[in-house]
Scaffold this motif. Structure first.
Motif, PDB file in Angstrom:
ATOM      1  N   ALA A 261       0.823  -1.202   0.000  1.00  0.00           N
ATOM      2  CA  ALA A 261       0.000   0.000   0.000  1.00  0.00           C
ATOM      3  C   ALA A 261       0.862   1.259   0.000  1.00  0.00           C
ATOM      4  CB  ALA A 261      -0.937  -0.008   1.205  1.00  0.00           C
ATOM      5  N   ALA A 262       1.929   1.250   0.790  1.00  0.00           N
ATOM      6  CA  ALA A 262       2.827   2.404   0.836  1.00  0.00           C
ATOM      7  C   ALA A 262       3.495   2.635  -0.510  1.00  0.00           C
ATOM      8  CB  ALA A 262       3.882   2.192   1.919  1.00  0.00           C
ATOM      9  N   ARG A 263       3.891   1.559  -1.185  1.00  0.00           N
ATOM     10  CA  ARG A 263       4.530   1.689  -2.495  1.00  0.00           C
ATOM     11  C   ARG A 263       3.559   2.269  -3.528  1.00  0.00           C
ATOM     12  NH1 ARG A 263       6.637  -2.767  -2.289  1.00  0.00           N
ATOM     13  NH2 ARG A 263       5.176  -4.063  -3.459  1.00  0.00           N
ATOM     14  N   LEU A 264       2.297   1.845  -3.469  1.00  0.00           N
ATOM     15  CA  LEU A 264       1.299   2.353  -4.407  1.00  0.00           C
ATOM     16  C   LEU A 264       1.032   3.838  -4.161  1.00  0.00           C
ATOM     17  CD1 LEU A 264      -1.249  -0.599  -4.394  1.00  0.00           C
ATOM     18  CD2 LEU A 264       0.281   0.057  -6.259  1.00  0.00           C
ATOM     19  N   VAL A 265       0.868   4.220  -2.895  1.00  0.00           N
ATOM     20  CA  VAL A 265       0.617   5.628  -2.583  1.00  0.00           C
ATOM     21  C   VAL A 265       1.809   6.481  -2.997  1.00  0.00           C
ATOM     22  CG1 VAL A 265       0.221   7.276  -0.709  1.00  0.00           C
ATOM     23  CG2 VAL A 265      -0.991   5.078  -0.724  1.00  0.00           C
ATOM     24  N   ASP A 266       3.020   5.970  -2.811  1.00  0.00           N
ATOM     25  CA  ASP A 266       4.224   6.695  -3.200  1.00  0.00           C
ATOM     26  C   ASP A 266       4.267   6.944  -4.699  1.00  0.00           C
ATOM     27  OD1 ASP A 266       6.779   7.869  -2.934  1.00  0.00           O
ATOM     28  OD2 ASP A 266       7.736   5.960  -3.419  1.00  0.00           O
ATOM     29  N   GLU A 267       3.693   6.004  -5.493  1.00  0.00           N
ATOM     30  CA  GLU A 267       3.689   6.144  -6.952  1.00  0.00           C
ATOM     31  C   GLU A 267       2.614   7.099  -7.451  1.00  0.00           C
ATOM     32  OE1 GLU A 267       5.535   4.983  -9.405  1.00  0.00           O
ATOM     33  OE2 GLU A 267       6.929   3.770  -8.228  1.00  0.00           O
ATOM     34  N   MET A 268       1.623   7.398  -6.611  1.00  0.00           N
ATOM     35  CA  MET A 268       0.539   8.282  -7.026  1.00  0.00           C
ATOM     36  C   MET A 268       1.017   9.732  -7.083  1.00  0.00           C
ATOM     37  SD  MET A 268      -2.511   6.567  -4.703  1.00  0.00           S
ATOM     38  CE  MET A 268      -3.800   7.693  -5.257  1.00  0.00           C
ATOM     39  N   GLU A 269       0.288  10.542  -7.860  1.00  0.00           N
ATOM     40  CA  GLU A 269       0.597  11.965  -7.881  1.00  0.00           C
ATOM     41  C   GLU A 269       0.371  12.531  -6.477  1.00  0.00           C
ATOM     42  OE1 GLU A 269       1.998  13.346 -10.255  1.00  0.00           O
ATOM     43  OE2 GLU A 269       1.617  12.030 -11.967  1.00  0.00           O
ATOM     44  N   PRO A 270       1.187  13.500  -6.042  1.00  0.00           N
ATOM     45  CA  PRO A 270       1.105  13.972  -4.654  1.00  0.00           C
ATOM     46  C   PRO A 270      -0.281  14.412  -4.213  1.00  0.00           C
ATOM     47  CG  PRO A 270       3.082  14.802  -5.698  1.00  0.00           C
ATOM     48  CD  PRO A 270       2.289  14.136  -6.781  1.00  0.00           C
ATOM     49  N   ASP A 271      -1.025  15.115  -5.071  1.00  0.00           N
ATOM     50  CA  ASP A 271      -2.357  15.568  -4.655  1.00  0.00           C
ATOM     51  C   ASP A 271      -3.312  14.396  -4.495  1.00  0.00           C
ATOM     52  OD1 ASP A 271      -2.111  15.239  -7.447  1.00  0.00           O
ATOM     53  OD2 ASP A 271      -3.922  16.417  -7.803  1.00  0.00           O
ATOM     54  N   GLU A 272      -3.210  13.399  -5.394  1.00  0.00           N
ATOM     55  CA  GLU A 272      -4.067  12.223  -5.286  1.00  0.00           C
ATOM     56  C   GLU A 272      -3.676  11.390  -4.063  1.00  0.00           C
ATOM     57  OE1 GLU A 272      -6.558  11.706  -7.164  1.00  0.00           O
ATOM     58  OE2 GLU A 272      -6.230  12.828  -9.017  1.00  0.00           O
ATOM     59  N   ALA A 273      -2.371  11.276  -3.818  1.00  0.00           N
ATOM     60  CA  ALA A 273      -1.913  10.523  -2.648  1.00  0.00           C
ATOM     61  C   ALA A 273      -2.379  11.177  -1.357  1.00  0.00           C
ATOM     62  CB  ALA A 273      -0.393  10.412  -2.669  1.00  0.00           C
ATOM     63  N   THR A 274      -2.353  12.495  -1.324  1.00  0.00           N
ATOM     64  CA  THR A 274      -2.809  13.216  -0.128  1.00  0.00           C
ATOM     65  C   THR A 274      -4.276  12.958   0.134  1.00  0.00           C
ATOM     66  OG1 THR A 274      -1.168  14.951  -0.564  1.00  0.00           O
ATOM     67  CG2 THR A 274      -2.955  15.483   0.954  1.00  0.00           C
ATOM     68  N   ASP A 275      -5.094  12.986  -0.932  1.00  0.00           N
ATOM     69  CA  ASP A 275      -6.523  12.706  -0.768  1.00  0.00           C
ATOM     70  C   ASP A 275      -6.737  11.292  -0.229  1.00  0.00           C
ATOM     71  OD1 ASP A 275      -7.215  15.186  -1.687  1.00  0.00           O
ATOM     72  OD2 ASP A 275      -7.554  14.545  -3.757  1.00  0.00           O
ATOM     73  N   ALA A 276      -5.963  10.330  -0.744  1.00  0.00           N
ATOM     74  CA  ALA A 276      -6.111   8.944  -0.296  1.00  0.00           C
ATOM     75  C   ALA A 276      -5.727   8.802   1.174  1.00  0.00           C
ATOM     76  CB  ALA A 276      -5.255   8.021  -1.163  1.00  0.00           C
ATOM     77  N   LEU A 277      -4.652   9.454   1.582  1.00  0.00           N
ATOM     78  CA  LEU A 277      -4.198   9.356   2.971  1.00  0.00           C
ATOM     79  C   LEU A 277      -5.170  10.021   3.936  1.00  0.00           C
ATOM     80  CD1 LEU A 277      -0.378  10.030   2.481  1.00  0.00           C
ATOM     81  CD2 LEU A 277      -1.443   7.865   3.153  1.00  0.00           C
ATOM     82  N   ARG A 278      -5.823  11.083   3.496  1.00  0.00           N
ATOM     83  CA  ARG A 278      -6.768  11.784   4.377  1.00  0.00           C
ATOM     84  C   ARG A 278      -7.938  10.890   4.786  1.00  0.00           C
ATOM     85  NH1 ARG A 278      -5.991  16.823   1.413  1.00  0.00           N
ATOM     86  NH2 ARG A 278      -4.964  18.315   2.809  1.00  0.00           N
ATOM     87  N   ASP A 279      -8.290   9.934   3.914  1.00  0.00           N
ATOM     88  CA  ASP A 279      -9.435   9.074   4.190  1.00  0.00           C
ATOM     89  C   ASP A 279      -9.106   7.971   5.193  1.00  0.00           C
ATOM     90  OD1 ASP A 279     -11.066  10.491   2.472  1.00  0.00           O
ATOM     91  OD2 ASP A 279     -10.530   9.277   0.724  1.00  0.00           O
TER      92      ASP A 279
END
Length: 448
Positions: A261-279
């Protein structure tokens, strides 16, 4: 090639597939009907009953060959290799000889048990771009051996299987997928090989649009979608995750192993990754951030400090910057190195030596300008269209949207109190944030 020619070529290709021919349809053997059927030797005496059919899914063959049967003989389950088979009929199997070498079954790499591992399991229909379930599998003789040629996904087939025994052996191929158009999840067998190599159908998954992959991921069960993510390259998987509904993405990240999961979030664009982490919860979020490279984790933590629903909370931190003294050729060269972020860049911010914003150059203007032109000269020409569209990081998104519409722009720059660019908010990010009930509307889908 014209659209008409492409459609004509695709139609010809589909017409050539084996399960579309009458000769193959007439020789189809239903796996569901075969299970439980008798296995007889040359003299016609019963040796045992079919408990399962073993096939090799990996390999160069377009249609997986049957490598043997699992026979039920009393309480014993034995393996019968394919070279002992004479003919496979709809309701029974005939052997070549009366002497049979019944071996203990040991699964070899690439082999699956069709009834146990594939029948009634989820599959990906690559041509139809959807998730389906195998109601039946069809076998057929081909060049001296029996192969798996198709998957039946129709409702009548399910009804046939719960009917009398004489109905079960009759194929009802009203809706059959050619096996070449199917990506199976047979590796979920607990005693099977840890990995079955990528087939042509799975290779087709790598050519799918991120939006289509997102739809498939949302429809799959927990185990299957984690398996599908494992088949994809990290960057492609991240692109698909960016297109998923927030609730589905939240569930997926919770289901995955923390390292993955961490590797996938790291590969996402920063704004999209931030939205995912907020949830995620604070503990879940910190668990993933702790497993990321320090630099990327620090950047995401900084973005998470901005309030949700503000420009700072929705911006991407990948703005390309240029200096007034650079040439257009130099800027284009730097732009080429960011090809993987093409969906996040629609303009280049020009900054002074102090880091303060001097202007914003749309990619179209960069594309048509002479290579030897200085950025400063192009920027001076752009002044006739007014100052760049900017907002502060605490600007509410509805206000940012009003400014974007008023400026007739496709993005706006987020700047700090000193006028230094912090990031960029794209139009599709504003739509995602302001219209959540409409789903995730990404311009990149239309462009693709």
């Amino acid at each position: 090639m014209s659209t008409t020619a492409r459609l004509r070529g695709r139609r010809v290709h589909l017409e050539r597939r084996a399960t579309a021919t009458r000769s193959v349809r007439s020789s189809l053997v239903s796996l569901a009907g075969l299970i439980g059927g008798p296995v007889v030797h040359q003299a016609g005496q019963e040796v045992g009953r079919v408990a399962d059919v073993v096939a090799r899914l990996s390999g160069p063959e377009p249609y997986p060959p049957v490598t043997g049967l699992i026979l039920r003989i009393g309480r014993r389950r034995a393996f019968l290799p394919a070279d002992a088979l004479d003919t496979v009929h709809a309701d029974h199997v005939r052997l070549r000889t009366a002497r049979v070498d019944l071996r203990d079954f040991a699964r070899r790499p690439g082999e699956v048990l069709l009834a146990r591992d594939v029948l009634d399991h989820q599959l990906v229909d690559v041509d139809g771009v959807q998730v389906t379930r195998a109601a039946d599998l069809y076998l057929a003789p081909l060049v001296g051996r029996v192969v798996l040629v198709g998957v039946d996904v129709s409702l009548p087939t399910l009804l046939r299987r719960i009917g009398p025994r004489r109905w079960q052996a009759r194929p009802t191929p009203e809706r059959v997928l050619d096996w070449q158009a199917v990506a199976p999840f047979a590796e979920q067998a607990v005693d099977g090989p840890p990995e079955v190599r990528l087939r042509d159908s799975r290779a087709a998954l790598h050519r799918m649009r991120p939006a289509d992959l997102a739809d498939i991921l949302e429809d799959l069960g927990r185990a299957e979608r984690q398996q599908l993510l494992g088949w994809l390259e990290p960057g492609q998987a991240a692109d698909a995750l960016e297109e998923m509904e927030p609730a589905e993405l939240e569930n997926l990240l919770r289901e995955a192993q923390p390292e993955h999961a961490a590797r996938l979030v790291d590969e996402m664009e920063p704004d999209e990754a931030t939205d995912a982490l907020r949830d995620l919860t604070a503990d879940e979020r910190e668990n993933l951030l702790a497993r990321m490279p320090a630099g990327e984790a620090a950047e995401l933590r900084r973005l998470l400090t901005h309030q949700e629903g503000t420009a700072g909370g929705a911006m991407t931190t990948l703005p390309l910057t240029a200096r007034p003294g650079q040439t257009i050729a130099r800027v284009r060269a730097e732009l080429a190195t960011l090809a993987e972020h093409r969906t996040e860049i629609d303009a280049v911010a020009v900054v002074e030596d102090t880091g303060r914003l001097a202007g914003d150059l749309p990619l179209f203007d960069l594309a048509v300008a002479e290579e030897t032109t200085l950025v400063a000269d192009l920027l001076a020409w752009r002044t006739q269209f007014g100052p760049p569209c900017t907002v502060g990081p605490d600007t509410p998104l509805d206000e940012a949207a009003d400014r974007l519409v008023a400026a007739r722009a496709s993005s706006l720059l987020v700047v700090d109190d000193e006028g230094r660019p912090l990031g960029r908010v794209l139009a599709d990010d504003l739509l995602d944030a302001l219209l959540p009930e409409r789903g995730r509307l990404h311009f990149r889908r239309f462009l693709q």
